[in-house]
Design a protein around this motif. Sequence first.
Motif, PDB file in Angstrom:
ATOM      1  N   PHE A 232       4.559  -3.910  -8.901  1.00 10.69           N
ATOM      2  CA  PHE A 232       5.810  -3.171  -8.905  1.00 10.69           C
ATOM      3  C   PHE A 232       5.570  -1.863  -8.166  1.00 10.69           C
ATOM      4  O   PHE A 232       4.547  -1.224  -8.364  1.00 10.69           O
ATOM      5  CB  PHE A 232       6.198  -2.910 -10.367  1.00 10.69           C
ATOM      6  CG  PHE A 232       7.557  -2.328 -10.520  1.00 10.69           C
ATOM      7  CD1 PHE A 232       7.719  -0.971 -10.714  1.00 10.69           C
ATOM      8  CD2 PHE A 232       8.678  -3.136 -10.470  1.00 10.69           C
ATOM      9  CE1 PHE A 232       8.978  -0.422 -10.854  1.00 10.69           C
ATOM     10  CE2 PHE A 232       9.939  -2.606 -10.610  1.00 10.69           C
ATOM     11  CZ  PHE A 232      10.093  -1.242 -10.802  1.00 10.69           C
TER      12      PHE A 232
ATOM     13  N   LYS B 298       9.629   3.414   2.354  1.00  5.66           N
ATOM     14  CA  LYS B 298       8.202   3.702   2.355  1.00  5.66           C
ATOM     15  C   LYS B 298       7.715   3.629   0.915  1.00  5.66           C
ATOM     16  O   LYS B 298       8.347   4.178   0.009  1.00  5.66           O
ATOM     17  CB  LYS B 298       7.955   5.105   2.907  1.00  5.66           C
ATOM     18  CG  LYS B 298       6.486   5.501   2.942  1.00  5.66           C
ATOM     19  CD  LYS B 298       6.298   6.952   3.311  1.00  5.66           C
ATOM     20  CE  LYS B 298       6.079   7.080   4.785  1.00  5.66           C
ATOM     21  NZ  LYS B 298       5.608   8.390   5.184  1.00  5.66           N
ATOM     22  N   ILE B 299       6.576   2.982   0.730  1.00  3.89           N
ATOM     23  CA  ILE B 299       6.000   2.859  -0.614  1.00  3.89           C
ATOM     24  C   ILE B 299       5.294   4.161  -0.964  1.00  3.89           C
ATOM     25  O   ILE B 299       4.487   4.664  -0.171  1.00  3.89           O
ATOM     26  CB  ILE B 299       4.952   1.715  -0.650  1.00  3.89           C
ATOM     27  CG1 ILE B 299       5.553   0.402  -0.168  1.00  3.89           C
ATOM     28  CG2 ILE B 299       4.352   1.574  -2.033  1.00  3.89           C
ATOM     29  CD1 ILE B 299       6.482  -0.254  -1.131  1.00  3.89           C
ATOM     30  N   ILE B 300       5.597   4.695  -2.139  1.00  4.41           N
ATOM     31  CA  ILE B 300       4.911   5.921  -2.534  1.00  4.41           C
ATOM     32  C   ILE B 300       4.067   5.745  -3.789  1.00  4.41           C
ATOM     33  O   ILE B 300       3.330   6.648  -4.170  1.00  4.41           O
ATOM     34  CB  ILE B 300       5.884   7.105  -2.707  1.00  4.41           C
ATOM     35  CG1 ILE B 300       6.965   6.791  -3.732  1.00  4.41           C
ATOM     36  CG2 ILE B 300       6.511   7.474  -1.378  1.00  4.41           C
ATOM     37  CD1 ILE B 300       7.787   8.016  -4.089  1.00  4.41           C
ATOM     38  N   GLY B 301       4.162   4.598  -4.426  1.00  2.77           N
ATOM     39  CA  GLY B 301       3.313   4.365  -5.594  1.00  2.77           C
ATOM     40  C   GLY B 301       3.373   2.909  -5.974  1.00  2.77           C
ATOM     41  O   GLY B 301       4.376   2.229  -5.739  1.00  2.77           O
ATOM     42  N   THR B 302       2.292   2.403  -6.577  1.00  2.00           N
ATOM     43  CA  THR B 302       2.284   0.993  -6.985  1.00  2.00           C
ATOM     44  C   THR B 302       1.718   0.855  -8.388  1.00  2.00           C
ATOM     45  O   THR B 302       0.922   1.680  -8.839  1.00  2.00           O
ATOM     46  CB  THR B 302       1.434   0.122  -6.039  1.00  2.00           C
ATOM     47  OG1 THR B 302       0.108   0.651  -6.001  1.00  2.00           O
ATOM     48  CG2 THR B 302       1.998   0.107  -4.651  1.00  2.00           C
ATOM     49  N   ARG B 303       2.125  -0.196  -9.060  1.00  3.97           N
ATOM     50  CA  ARG B 303       1.621  -0.524 -10.399  1.00  3.97           C
ATOM     51  C   ARG B 303       1.381  -2.017 -10.442  1.00  3.97           C
ATOM     52  O   ARG B 303       2.186  -2.795  -9.928  1.00  3.97           O
ATOM     53  CB  ARG B 303       2.651  -0.115 -11.444  1.00  3.97           C
ATOM     54  CG  ARG B 303       2.262  -0.465 -12.871  1.00  3.97           C
ATOM     55  CD  ARG B 303       3.464  -0.470 -13.775  1.00  3.97           C
ATOM     56  NE  ARG B 303       4.052  -1.775 -13.859  1.00  3.97           N
ATOM     57  CZ  ARG B 303       5.252  -2.022 -14.369  1.00  3.97           C
ATOM     58  NH1 ARG B 303       6.005  -1.037 -14.788  1.00  3.97           N
ATOM     59  NH2 ARG B 303       5.722  -3.249 -14.431  1.00  3.97           N
TER      60      ARG B 303
ATOM     61  N   ILE C  54       7.139   1.905  -6.272  1.00  4.35           N
ATOM     62  CA  ILE C  54       8.175   2.927  -6.140  1.00  4.35           C
ATOM     63  C   ILE C  54       8.282   3.240  -4.662  1.00  4.35           C
ATOM     64  O   ILE C  54       7.258   3.367  -3.976  1.00  4.35           O
ATOM     65  CB  ILE C  54       7.769   4.211  -6.901  1.00  4.35           C
ATOM     66  CG1 ILE C  54       7.663   3.923  -8.389  1.00  4.35           C
ATOM     67  CG2 ILE C  54       8.755   5.326  -6.638  1.00  4.35           C
ATOM     68  CD1 ILE C  54       8.976   3.802  -9.095  1.00  4.35           C
TER      69      ILE C  54
ATOM     70  N   PHE D 170       0.833  -1.197   0.000  1.00  2.00           N
ATOM     71  CA  PHE D 170       0.000   0.000   0.000  1.00  2.00           C
ATOM     72  C   PHE D 170       0.861   1.238   0.000  1.00  2.00           C
ATOM     73  O   PHE D 170       1.942   1.257   0.576  1.00  2.00           O
ATOM     74  CB  PHE D 170      -0.871   0.020   1.266  1.00  2.00           C
ATOM     75  CG  PHE D 170      -2.184  -0.649   1.077  1.00  2.00           C
ATOM     76  CD1 PHE D 170      -2.311  -1.999   1.314  1.00  2.00           C
ATOM     77  CD2 PHE D 170      -3.284   0.059   0.646  1.00  2.00           C
ATOM     78  CE1 PHE D 170      -3.519  -2.638   1.114  1.00  2.00           C
ATOM     79  CE2 PHE D 170      -4.493  -0.567   0.449  1.00  2.00           C
ATOM     80  CZ  PHE D 170      -4.610  -1.915   0.686  1.00  2.00           C
ATOM     81  N   LYS D 171       0.319   2.287  -0.605  1.00  2.00           N
ATOM     82  CA  LYS D 171       0.981   3.593  -0.542  1.00  2.00           C
ATOM     83  C   LYS D 171       1.051   4.023   0.921  1.00  2.00           C
ATOM     84  O   LYS D 171       0.061   3.939   1.635  1.00  2.00           O
ATOM     85  CB  LYS D 171       0.140   4.603  -1.312  1.00  2.00           C
ATOM     86  CG  LYS D 171       0.944   5.417  -2.290  1.00  2.00           C
ATOM     87  CD  LYS D 171       0.043   5.985  -3.344  1.00  2.00           C
ATOM     88  CE  LYS D 171      -0.917   6.994  -2.738  1.00  2.00           C
ATOM     89  NZ  LYS D 171      -0.272   8.279  -2.481  1.00  2.00           N
ATOM     90  N   GLY D 172       2.215   4.486   1.326  1.00  2.00           N
ATOM     91  CA  GLY D 172       2.350   4.945   2.706  1.00  2.00           C
ATOM     92  C   GLY D 172       2.808   3.848   3.648  1.00  2.00           C
ATOM     93  O   GLY D 172       3.070   4.105   4.824  1.00  2.00           O
TER      94      GLY D 172
END
Lengths: 176, 217
Positions: A157, A145-150, A159, A80-82
């Motif tokens: 994947f 920390k996750i800031i974006g997902t695809r 970022i 998850f983002k965040g």
Amino acid sequence: MFFHIVLERNMQLHPRHFGRNLRENLVSKLVKDVEGTCSGRHGFVVAITGIENVGKGLIRDGTGFVTFPVKYQCVVFRPFKGEILEAAVTMVNKMGFFAETGPVQIFVSNHLIPDDMEFQSGDMPNYTTSDGSVKIQKDSEVRLKIIGTRVDATEIFCIGTIKDDFLGVINDPTTA
Amino acid sequence: MSEKGGRMFSLPTKTTPKSSLKSTAGKDDNSAKSKRGRKVQFGTEGSPDVNFSSPKSDGKFATPFGKGGKGEKAANGGKTHVAKESQSLELRVEQELPENVKCLMDCEAAGILEGIQDQMVILSSDPTIKLPESFGSGLQYAKTGSYYTNPQSVRKVLQSLTKYGVSNSEICVIANTCPETVDEVFALVRSLEAKRSKLTGPLKDVLEELAKLKTST
């Protein structure tokens, strides 16, 4: 993050599987079809933990196939983002580094690496601080920390960033 | 947030303030690439219900949590600009997944997956049954990420935070990251910042209890 979730799927079964072992055949087909797959909403289905309910089968017109609605419980992994994750670095280049968390790949761009860390090329490319005290190279463990997902058909994947408080290298393989 | 119906996840776009991230070049490239093909996209919001049932859950659960979160942010007054930016990077697990989803800590997941792996040893005589690759990597990650000997005790200790409004996903992040100080908790779980005054005391106690439950390495 791991989740325990109940999902539903319509399973089609060929008449050759009917008989005494209908339920076992249905469950093994479900396991083969679903385990290891990835969806945008739920992430990776890591393992099926149980079957909650198998509904009544409906015979499809024109073919002998029967569709059963199956409700099952499973463990999924979805970033998850965040979210804060610990990942193992797999590759380092001048654009940033790649890391892995379970089945998910994460990329941390050099823009999201602290400014005091610079890329050092060589046999073992790495990012190192100016005083050489902290190094990020292959097999290092980092907290990010996750800031974006695809999501595409078979994998997720992400970022990530380490340019924040309490993020960065946890474990340096050279000192371990 | 306006993009709740969006199909894919994406990074914050150009319209979103980015001063806290301090980087724009990388993201501009990504959003340019995303226009070329639908597959490669980075989005800020979760995907809609595509294959699975319960479409009603999206509307149901976005509202209560959305209201709660936004109410808290509005109370901060002049910090709304910064609040929007930090809100985009806060965990919003409960808003994106249906209610019947249970967040698992890494130690709990490791226990479940190890149990399944043990069963596979018994079933391994059947050559058609194989564990997928994601199972192996998921199990390895869960094992290396779990610092605690007893997941039930950890869950019990952290459950005491729910009465202060800490969500299940935030509890799981605290358990997985194994923080040492209260400042670390608030830095890593930004969504708790709004409740800092009432959480500081209980968090200190919780972290002391968790320190006792950690495995010695």
